[in-house]
Write an enzyme that holds these catalytic residues in place. Structure first.
Site, mmCIF file in Angstrom:
data_model
loop_
_atom_site.group_PDB
_atom_site.id
_atom_site.type_symbol
_atom_site.label_atom_id
_atom_site.label_comp_id
_atom_site.label_asym_id
_atom_site.label_seq_id
_atom_site.Cartn_x
_atom_site.Cartn_y
_atom_site.Cartn_z
ATOM 1 N N HIS A 129 57.121 -29.353 -70.551
ATOM 2 C CA HIS A 129 57.048 -30.122 -69.303
ATOM 3 C C HIS A 129 57.065 -29.197 -68.090
ATOM 4 C CE1 HIS A 129 59.235 -32.475 -72.428
ATOM 5 N NE2 HIS A 129 58.318 -33.371 -72.122
HETATM 6 S S1 FES Z 1 60.452 -28.558 -69.750
HETATM 7 FE FE1 FES Z 1 60.857 -30.251 -71.030
HETATM 8 S S2 FES Z 1 61.597 -29.324 -72.859
HETATM 9 FE FE2 FES Z 1 61.223 -27.642 -71.526
#
Ligand code: FES
Length: 186
Positions: free
Chosen positions: A151
């Site tokens: 993410h």
């Molecule tokens: S940014 Fe979501 S698990 Fe690493």
């Protein structure tokens, strides 16, 4: 279980550009070409791997060249030992903790050696993103540290969260210096 093992000479230091994991297990070493993409891949190693990776692990720091990183499995979690370059140390020290989401100096993330001196060239941390547990990629991201592709969390050269949804810095595992060149994790 208090068993420990020492990192063998040849196979445990990775060329970080390969993005592979090295699983260093208690009493045995197993190398697996698992892409550093997500924690679930590690979890798929199953209970046997977790059990093998219990206990403590001794690591010979002289086997990790500057700019290289050892990745190993310890108690079911990936642990990174990075031999940082002077530029990486400088960047880590330059960050103002007041500007950080999880304020922490680089020094606070280090453990003194047997002489009581900090060794900023060696960063030891749990290689798990603090968002949802993916395994970040090294030498990547906007802060030249680690980048979590799940993410888009960016960590700096001290493993501190600098941008993205992760709430905390990557954790520092319990470790100590056995000698000036050997550490024990766990
Ligand atoms: S940014 Fe979501 S698990 Fe690493």
């Amino acid at each position: 279980m208090s068993e420990s093992s020492t990192m063998p000479a040849d196979t445990d230091v990775e060329d970080s550009s390969k993005r592979d994991f090295i699983f260093l297990a208690t009493g045995a070493t197993a190398a697996a070409g698992v892409a550093a993409v997500g924690w679930p891949l590690v979890a798929q190693m199953g209970k046997a791997a977790d059990t093998l990776a219990a206990g403590s692990i001794e690591i010979d720091l002289t086997k990790i060249a500057q700019g290289q990183q050892l990745k190993m499995l310890w108690r079911g979690k990936p642990v990174f030992v990075r031999h940082r370059t002077a530029a990486e140390i400088e960047k880590a020290a330059a960050a103002d903790p007041a500007d950080l989401k999880d304020p922490q100096t680089d020094e606070e993330r280090l453990t003194p050696d047997t002489s009581g001196n900090l060794r900023p060239e060696f960063l030891v941390m749990v290689g798990v993103c603090t968002h949802f547990g993916c395994v970040p990629v090294g030498e990547a991201g906007e802060f030249d540290g680690w980048y979590c592709p799940c993410h888009a969390s960016h960590y700096d050269t001290s493993g501190r969260i600098r941008k993205g949804p992760a709430p905390k810095n990557m954790a520092i595992p319990p470790y100590s210096f056995v000698t000036d060149s050997v550490i024990k994790v766990g």
